[in-house]
Design an enzyme around this catalytic site. Sequence first.
Site, PDB file in Angstrom:
ATOM      1  N   SER A 104     -16.638  35.245  29.034  1.00 20.07           N
ATOM      2  CA  SER A 104     -15.702  37.118  28.358  1.00 20.07           C
ATOM      3  C   SER A 104     -14.413  35.772  27.964  1.00 20.07           C
ATOM      4  CB  SER A 104     -15.070  38.284  29.230  1.00 20.07           C
ATOM      5  OG  SER A 104     -16.319  38.968  29.623  1.00 20.07           O
ATOM      6  N   SER A 201     -13.689  47.894  28.857  1.00 21.46           N
ATOM      7  CA  SER A 201     -14.743  47.270  27.774  1.00 21.46           C
ATOM      8  C   SER A 201     -15.401  46.472  27.845  1.00 21.46           C
ATOM      9  CB  SER A 201     -15.113  48.858  27.553  1.00 21.46           C
ATOM     10  OG  SER A 201     -15.834  49.507  27.152  1.00 21.46           O
ATOM     11  N   THR A 345     -17.570  36.789  32.878  1.00 25.60           N
ATOM     12  CA  THR A 345     -19.327  35.906  33.669  1.00 25.60           C
ATOM     13  C   THR A 345     -20.511  36.501  32.754  1.00 25.60           C
ATOM     14  OG1 THR A 345     -19.318  38.019  34.708  1.00 25.60           O
ATOM     15  CG2 THR A 345     -18.428  36.340  35.893  1.00 25.60           C
TER      16      THR A 345
END
Length: 389
Positions: A104, A201, A345
């Site tokens: 991310s 999200s 991750t």
Amino acid sequence: MHARVSPRLRPTFSRGGRRKALLAGTVLTGAVMTTGALFPSVASAARPDTVQSSLNALVVDDQMPAALASVADRKGRMRNYTADVGDLTTGAKVPKDGQVRAGSNTKALTAVVALQLVAEKKIALDAPVDAYLPGLLRGEGIDGRHITVRQLLQHTSGLPEYLDKRVVLEDPQRYYEPRKLLAGALAQKAHFSPGAKWEYSNTNYLVAGLIIQKVTSRPLGEEINRRIIDRIGLRHTYFPAPGDMAIQEPHPKGYHRDTADSPWREVTELDPSWGWAAGAVISTNSDLNRFYTALLDGKLLPPAQLAQMRTTVPAEAAGPGVRYGLGLTSTPLPCGGVYWGHGGTIPGYATLGGVTEDGRAVNIALTSIPADSATGQHAQTAVETTLCR
């Protein structure tokens, strides 16, 4: 369970340019100021090293296959660390500053490209998604006429999560079209009205990537490479091309297991298309330090857009005191102040770290996603301890 191998204890040094002046351990695809020099003198290397000790504990006590770190001081001096092995089968060493899937952290790069386009007046932060992709977002409680670009980048849109990590691990080499992934989110009900609260999200960044492609008429990866990676010389960072499932440069292998008692399963090679704008990028700890430092130094965004990126909302679900800007988080330090970053991750790898306002930086990579909150907290503590030295 694989037998443990004694951690490597020798950090290595490299030098970088000047830096003045990121992370919540947000999960992909997932979630400062102190005085004194980080490295008072080279002679300090002879003292017990808390960074190396932290990595050793992560592989011995927390059973991570391997751990890597890169630490930089205010002058850009970089110090690289490794612990344990890069290949559980052969026992091969962990490559110094090896490449890993950055998960991310990709969101920060996607957000920078979007904000560059804001500066170029090709995107407006408070314009609705329908201004760029009419009719794309429609579903139960979901309407792209009422969700703004800012809400996408800040995770306040209410869009449900498209990602199902379990499904990805069943077939890690499958290719996914972004709109196919989006369909999985739109089949669900909105989690809340746009702007009502914060909730992480990956779908938000899936849509942001589609907007970037629409307004530039170029693939997202090309825009990230051209506008960020090439611009500031991140020589070991790239957005994988479609179908590229390998990691190009020396790297530790990535592993996954379902429970603490399960055998390790290697998942190094996978198709990152399911992460795409939310998590596809490959990088190194030192390059991530360079990226976030250059970002905070104003080398990637004009002042107005950087200020927007650093305008945050509470994101307590990502950790105590964590706040989320536009693809960027601020996390409080126990010694006072905050550090800025993102982290992430992806099956096989976890990355976390940050940069302080005065230019100290650390990034840690693990070769598996921590299976429990205690391991994640130990890694987080290692970051904070390093930045507070």
